[in-house]
Design a protein around this motif. Structure first.
Motif, PDB file in Angstrom:
ATOM      1  N   ALA A  99       0.830  -1.207   0.000  1.00 39.98           N
ATOM      2  CA  ALA A  99       0.000   0.000   0.000  1.00 39.98           C
ATOM      3  C   ALA A  99       0.865   1.258   0.000  1.00 39.98           C
ATOM      4  O   ALA A  99       0.602   2.211  -0.744  1.00 39.98           O
ATOM      5  CB  ALA A  99      -0.930  -0.003   1.209  1.00 39.98           C
ATOM      6  N   VAL A 100       1.886   1.260   0.838  1.00 40.75           N
ATOM      7  CA  VAL A 100       2.794   2.409   0.911  1.00 40.75           C
ATOM      8  C   VAL A 100       3.487   2.624  -0.426  1.00 40.75           C
ATOM      9  O   VAL A 100       3.610   3.762  -0.900  1.00 40.75           O
ATOM     10  CB  VAL A 100       3.836   2.207   2.037  1.00 40.75           C
ATOM     11  N   ALA A 101       3.925   1.537  -1.061  1.00 42.96           N
ATOM     12  CA  ALA A 101       4.608   1.646  -2.356  1.00 42.96           C
ATOM     13  C   ALA A 101       3.684   2.232  -3.419  1.00 42.96           C
ATOM     14  O   ALA A 101       4.119   3.033  -4.262  1.00 42.96           O
ATOM     15  CB  ALA A 101       5.110   0.270  -2.787  1.00 42.96           C
ATOM     16  N   MET A 102       2.402   1.858  -3.402  1.00 40.63           N
ATOM     17  CA  MET A 102       1.459   2.395  -4.382  1.00 40.63           C
ATOM     18  C   MET A 102       1.277   3.901  -4.201  1.00 40.63           C
ATOM     19  O   MET A 102       1.327   4.670  -5.171  1.00 40.63           O
ATOM     20  CB  MET A 102       0.110   1.676  -4.258  1.00 40.63           C
ATOM     21  N   ILE A 103       1.088   4.322  -2.968  1.00 40.29           N
ATOM     22  CA  ILE A 103       0.850   5.745  -2.704  1.00 40.29           C
ATOM     23  C   ILE A 103       2.063   6.582  -3.091  1.00 40.29           C
ATOM     24  O   ILE A 103       1.930   7.700  -3.609  1.00 40.29           O
ATOM     25  CB  ILE A 103       0.491   5.964  -1.226  1.00 40.29           C
ATOM     26  N   LYS A 104       3.255   6.037  -2.881  1.00 39.94           N
ATOM     27  CA  LYS A 104       4.475   6.785  -3.182  1.00 39.94           C
ATOM     28  C   LYS A 104       4.631   7.058  -4.671  1.00 39.94           C
ATOM     29  O   LYS A 104       5.391   7.938  -5.065  1.00 39.94           O
ATOM     30  CB  LYS A 104       5.700   6.030  -2.669  1.00 39.94           C
ATOM     31  N   ARG A 105       3.906   6.333  -5.515  1.00 43.26           N
ATOM     32  CA  ARG A 105       3.990   6.561  -6.953  1.00 43.26           C
ATOM     33  C   ARG A 105       3.258   7.825  -7.373  1.00 43.26           C
ATOM     34  O   ARG A 105       3.439   8.324  -8.491  1.00 43.26           O
ATOM     35  CB  ARG A 105       3.417   5.358  -7.706  1.00 43.26           C
ATOM     36  N   GLN A 106       2.406   8.356  -6.490  1.00 41.72           N
ATOM     37  CA  GLN A 106       1.672   9.587  -6.784  1.00 41.72           C
ATOM     38  C   GLN A 106       2.365  10.797  -6.148  1.00 41.72           C
ATOM     39  O   GLN A 106       3.274  10.658  -5.340  1.00 41.72           O
ATOM     40  CB  GLN A 106       0.236   9.486  -6.270  1.00 41.72           C
ATOM     41  N   GLU A 107       1.900  11.976  -6.528  1.00 39.69           N
ATOM     42  CA  GLU A 107       2.403  13.205  -5.912  1.00 39.69           C
ATOM     43  C   GLU A 107       2.017  13.224  -4.429  1.00 39.69           C
ATOM     44  O   GLU A 107       1.005  12.643  -4.044  1.00 39.69           O
ATOM     45  CB  GLU A 107       1.808  14.438  -6.608  1.00 39.69           C
ATOM     46  N   PRO A 108       2.812  13.884  -3.587  1.00 38.12           N
ATOM     47  CA  PRO A 108       2.478  13.937  -2.156  1.00 38.12           C
ATOM     48  C   PRO A 108       1.087  14.520  -1.928  1.00 38.12           C
ATOM     49  O   PRO A 108       0.772  15.601  -2.436  1.00 38.12           O
ATOM     50  CB  PRO A 108       3.559  14.850  -1.568  1.00 38.12           C
ATOM     51  N   PRO A 109       0.219  13.834  -1.191  1.00 43.16           N
ATOM     52  CA  PRO A 109      -1.139  14.336  -0.944  1.00 43.16           C
ATOM     53  C   PRO A 109      -1.151  15.411   0.132  1.00 43.16           C
ATOM     54  O   PRO A 109      -0.169  15.611   0.846  1.00 43.16           O
ATOM     55  CB  PRO A 109      -1.880  13.086  -0.477  1.00 43.16           C
ATOM     56  N   LEU A 110      -2.278  16.083   0.239  1.00 40.12           N
ATOM     57  CA  LEU A 110      -2.434  17.095   1.274  1.00 40.12           C
ATOM     58  C   LEU A 110      -2.456  16.453   2.661  1.00 40.12           C
ATOM     59  O   LEU A 110      -1.920  16.991   3.624  1.00 40.12           O
ATOM     60  CB  LEU A 110      -3.717  17.895   1.037  1.00 40.12           C
ATOM     61  N   THR A 111      -3.069  15.265   2.755  1.00 34.74           N
ATOM     62  CA  THR A 111      -3.153  14.554   4.029  1.00 34.74           C
ATOM     63  C   THR A 111      -3.038  13.058   3.790  1.00 34.74           C
ATOM     64  O   THR A 111      -3.537  12.548   2.789  1.00 34.74           O
ATOM     65  CB  THR A 111      -4.491  14.847   4.734  1.00 34.74           C
ATOM     66  N   VAL A 112      -2.385  12.385   4.711  1.00 29.67           N
ATOM     67  CA  VAL A 112      -2.411  10.926   4.754  1.00 29.67           C
ATOM     68  C   VAL A 112      -3.192  10.520   5.994  1.00 29.67           C
ATOM     69  O   VAL A 112      -2.889  10.970   7.100  1.00 29.67           O
ATOM     70  CB  VAL A 112      -0.984  10.338   4.810  1.00 29.67           C
ATOM     71  N   TYR A 113      -4.214   9.688   5.786  1.00 33.33           N
ATOM     72  CA  TYR A 113      -4.982   9.138   6.897  1.00 33.33           C
ATOM     73  C   TYR A 113      -4.548   7.687   7.101  1.00 33.33           C
ATOM     74  O   TYR A 113      -4.466   6.915   6.142  1.00 33.33           O
ATOM     75  CB  TYR A 113      -6.482   9.185   6.596  1.00 33.33           C
ATOM     76  N   VAL A 114      -4.274   7.334   8.324  1.00 27.73           N
ATOM     77  CA  VAL A 114      -3.886   5.957   8.619  1.00 27.73           C
ATOM     78  C   VAL A 114      -4.686   5.458   9.818  1.00 27.73           C
ATOM     79  O   VAL A 114      -4.768   6.132  10.848  1.00 27.73           O
ATOM     80  CB  VAL A 114      -2.363   5.834   8.870  1.00 27.73           C
ATOM     81  N   PHE A 115      -5.305   4.300   9.634  1.00 26.30           N
ATOM     82  CA  PHE A 115      -6.092   3.679  10.707  1.00 26.30           C
ATOM     83  C   PHE A 115      -5.363   2.415  11.144  1.00 26.30           C
ATOM     84  O   PHE A 115      -5.361   1.407  10.432  1.00 26.30           O
ATOM     85  CB  PHE A 115      -7.500   3.350  10.208  1.00 26.30           C
ATOM     86  N   ALA A 116      -4.723   2.498  12.290  1.00 23.32           N
ATOM     87  CA  ALA A 116      -3.945   1.383  12.810  1.00 23.32           C
ATOM     88  C   ALA A 116      -3.827   1.517  14.316  1.00 23.32           C
ATOM     89  O   ALA A 116      -3.651   2.626  14.836  1.00 23.32           O
ATOM     90  CB  ALA A 116      -2.558   1.363  12.175  1.00 23.32           C
ATOM     91  N   ASN A 117      -3.906   0.398  15.005  1.00 19.29           N
ATOM     92  CA  ASN A 117      -3.715   0.399  16.455  1.00 19.29           C
ATOM     93  C   ASN A 117      -2.255   0.221  16.832  1.00 19.29           C
ATOM     94  O   ASN A 117      -1.802   0.739  17.851  1.00 19.29           O
ATOM     95  CB  ASN A 117      -4.565  -0.712  17.096  1.00 19.29           C
ATOM     96  N   LYS A 118      -1.515  -0.493  16.003  1.00 21.14           N
ATOM     97  CA  LYS A 118      -0.100  -0.712  16.274  1.00 21.14           C
ATOM     98  C   LYS A 118       0.725   0.498  15.849  1.00 21.14           C
ATOM     99  O   LYS A 118       0.615   0.959  14.703  1.00 21.14           O
ATOM    100  CB  LYS A 118       0.398  -1.952  15.524  1.00 21.14           C
ATOM    101  N   LYS A 119       1.535   0.985  16.777  1.00 27.44           N
ATOM    102  CA  LYS A 119       2.396   2.126  16.442  1.00 27.44           C
ATOM    103  C   LYS A 119       3.377   1.790  15.335  1.00 27.44           C
ATOM    104  O   LYS A 119       3.750   2.647  14.541  1.00 27.44           O
ATOM    105  CB  LYS A 119       3.133   2.597  17.693  1.00 27.44           C
ATOM    106  N   GLU A 120       3.776   0.540  15.285  1.00 21.81           N
ATOM    107  CA  GLU A 120       4.701   0.111  14.226  1.00 21.81           C
ATOM    108  C   GLU A 120       4.079   0.313  12.850  1.00 21.81           C
ATOM    109  O   GLU A 120       4.739   0.784  11.916  1.00 21.81           O
ATOM    110  CB  GLU A 120       5.060  -1.368  14.431  1.00 21.81           C
ATOM    111  N   ASP A 121       2.797  -0.033  12.715  1.00 22.17           N
ATOM    112  CA  ASP A 121       2.102   0.153  11.435  1.00 22.17           C
ATOM    113  C   ASP A 121       1.889   1.640  11.140  1.00 22.17           C
ATOM    114  O   ASP A 121       1.974   2.074   9.989  1.00 22.17           O
ATOM    115  CB  ASP A 121       0.770  -0.583  11.446  1.00 22.17           C
ATOM    116  N   GLN A 122       1.570   2.397  12.174  1.00 16.33           N
ATOM    117  CA  GLN A 122       1.424   3.840  11.982  1.00 16.33           C
ATOM    118  C   GLN A 122       2.716   4.434  11.431  1.00 16.33           C
ATOM    119  O   GLN A 122       2.700   5.251  10.503  1.00 16.33           O
ATOM    120  CB  GLN A 122       1.063   4.506  13.305  1.00 16.33           C
ATOM    121  N   ARG A 123       3.859   4.035  12.012  1.00 15.33           N
ATOM    122  CA  ARG A 123       5.144   4.578  11.591  1.00 15.33           C
ATOM    123  C   ARG A 123       5.495   4.154  10.167  1.00 15.33           C
ATOM    124  O   ARG A 123       6.113   4.916   9.422  1.00 15.33           O
ATOM    125  CB  ARG A 123       6.255   4.131  12.543  1.00 15.33           C
ATOM    126  N   LYS A 124       5.113   2.935   9.783  1.00  8.09           N
ATOM    127  CA  LYS A 124       5.396   2.473   8.419  1.00  8.09           C
ATOM    128  C   LYS A 124       4.772   3.404   7.384  1.00  8.09           C
ATOM    129  O   LYS A 124       5.353   3.650   6.324  1.00  8.09           O
ATOM    130  CB  LYS A 124       4.863   1.054   8.220  1.00  8.09           C
TER     131      LYS A 124
END
Length: 517
Positions: A374-399
């Motif tokens: 998922a991260v690799a796909m998003i990186k192919r686009q221009e930087p968005p105004l906001t990234v929303y991430v829904f995760a309970n694990k801080k490790e996933d949030q940081r990824k």
């Protein structure tokens, strides 16, 4: 001094400013700025109070105008337009003197040790604010509050698309604000083009990246700095451990608030394949609970601002080459109605839904296997105004946060980073340039003027900097301009020294402990 309240009707049409009068407006505002009136602290507070009352006194009329323009409910109008402006005015009224205070800094050079180093907060001058239609009260007037607080004069170009709201602001503005220092210009492309011919000290624009390029080109002719608040395809990344019911509510809020016409709205969702069906079921329930079986009949669901924008959104849906509509899909062009619509199994490279910001109530869902995919796909686009991430694990949030550039981030919620004015708001790359809100708005419209104030004494200490130079004066210059070897070594090696010290303390601790045992 309070302003007497009066009755006013919401105008049905927006009268465009005559091209012949634009030059006069710019000239009048510029000449009155030169007099220094907008810089006066009492004046700033008085105008901020008037701006606050302009909306506060006629709050009901603004609800009516926003409903006419976009079908906004009172709740959405309050959250998206009314409260941000009222609270920003109050923030500046309460903090303006602290923000305007000179900042004293400690001199670093020995020769300036007994002198004053001051950063003064000067206004930029005459600023041009180009508003947008999706939040036609907040987007032109919140920057105006910052410009006024910083001591500037301003020309404000309101949205020609949100006709009723812009007409209401235009009618009220001269009754509350001093139009010798702040003036409104209405119109479309010709009027905006005419404005851009004149020199401003700053241009603040909210809108699309296409128009932003035109504005930057015009600003470059006068070397005018710009702030660009744009948008982009802001993703919501949902991880495997997320609470699907909660996430569905918050994603729906971020997508269908203001009928999806928000620069920080959720543009698309990335979700693990095995979570797709539960998420769609939860979304369906949320949409039904909020808007009923037929959202068209809901008083809480708005409309697309114009037929032109309706057609643009529908073109994106019609051009798609992947995905299936699993929720919604109903439309009414005459009523400018598009139902809350969810499209699943969309290809990330879809030429319709994934090529540009949707800016409407259509939610594409893309599935992934691993979070890294998922991260690799998003990186192919221009930087968005906001990234929303829904995760309970801080490790996933940081990824997600660490590897995806964006204007801002919101974890486990949507839109709230835009509403929290203690945080600077703005984009990066194609999603914008510059930040504002609260203190950052004041700084945005301010020139930090550096001042070194010295006394006419100790001239003998300055001798080393004057010709003719010699080996002796070079030694004096090195002593005054360069840190000593001891200081240099301390700075370079202090981390190593600190770590060594900690190491010996640990050894000493275990040694003493062993002896005591």
């Amino acid at each position: 001094m309070a302003v007497a309240r009066f009755t006013v009707e919401v105008p049905e049409t927006l009268e465009y400013t005559s091209l012949d009068t634009i030059e006069d407006s710019v000239s009048v505002v510029r000449n009155n700025y030169i007099t220094g009136r907008p810089r006066n602290m009492y004046w700033r507070k008085f105008q901020l109070h008037r701006l606050h009352q302009l909306v506060k006194d006629h709050e009901e009329k603004f609800y009516e105008a926003l409903a006419k323009d976009m079908g906004k409910s009172r709740h959405e109008a309050l959250m998206g337009d009314i409260s941000p402006l009222l609270e920003e005015c109050l923030y500046f009224l309460d903090n303006i003197e602290k923000l305007a205070k000179d900042e004293k800094v400690q001199p670093r050079q020995i020769t300036n040790r007994f002198d004053q180093c001051i950063i003064r907060k000067d206004p930029l001058g005459v600023v041009l604010i180009l508003g947008c239609w999706n939040y036609p009260v907040q987007l032109p007037l919140v920057p105006l509050a910052g410009a006024i607080a910083a001591g500037n004069a301003a020309i404000i170009k309101l949205s020609e698309t949100a006709v009723h709201t812009s007409a209401l602001i235009t009618k009220l503005f001269p009754k509350y604000m001093d139009i010798s220092c702040y003036r409104i210009v209405n119109g479309g492309v010709p009027e905006t083009t005419a404005l851009l011919e004149y020199k401003f000290d700053h241009i603040f624009y909210t809108g699309s990246s296409t128009v932003a390029k035109i504005i930057m080109t015009a600003a470059a002719k006068h070397l005018t700095p710009v702030t660009l608040e744009l948008g982009g395809k802001s993703p919501a990344v949902i991880t495997a451990d997320a609470n699907i019911k909660t996430v569905a509510n918050r994603v729906a809020f971020g997508k269908f608030f203001n009928t999806g016409q928000s620069c920080v709205g959720v543009d698309y969702v990335l979700i693990p394949k095995n979570k797709l069906e539960p998420f769609v079921d939860a979304l369906r329930k949320t949409i039904t609970d909020w808007f009923g079986a037929n959202p068209k009949e809901s008083k809480d669901y708005g409309r697309i601002v114009s037929v032109r924008h309706f057609d643009r959104i529908m073109d994106l849906l019609d051009r798609r080459q992947s995905g299936s509509i699993v929720i919604g899909g109903d439309t009414d062009r005459e009523a400018r109605y598009i139902a809350p619509t969810v499209v699943t199994n969309v290809s990330f490279n879809d030429p319709g839904l994934m090529t540009e910001e949707i800016f409407g109530p259509i939610l594409p869902i893309v599935t992934y296997n691993e979070l890294e995919d998922a991260v690799a796909m998003i990186k192919r686009q221009e930087p968005p105004l906001t990234v929303y991430v829904f995760a309970n694990k801080k490790e996933d949030q940081r990824k997600v946060i660490d590897y995806l550039p964006s204007g801002g981030v919101c974890v486990n919620d949507t839109l709230m980073q835009f509403a929290e004015f203690s945080l600077p708001f703005g984009g990066v790359g194609n999603s914008g340039l510059g930040k504002y809100h609260g203190k950052r708005s004041y700084e945005l419209f301010t020139h930090e003027r550096s001042m070194l104030i010295k006394k006419q004494r100790f001239e003998f200490l300055m001798r080393a900097r004057y010709p003719p130079y010699s080996a002796h004066t070079l030694k004096l210059l090195r002593a005054s301009l360069l840190s000593s070897s001891l200081t240099t070594n301390r700075i370079i090696y202090k981390r190593g020294i600190k770590n060594t010290f900690i190491f010996f303390l640990v050894i000493l601790f275990f040694y003493i402990r062993k002896r005591l045992l």
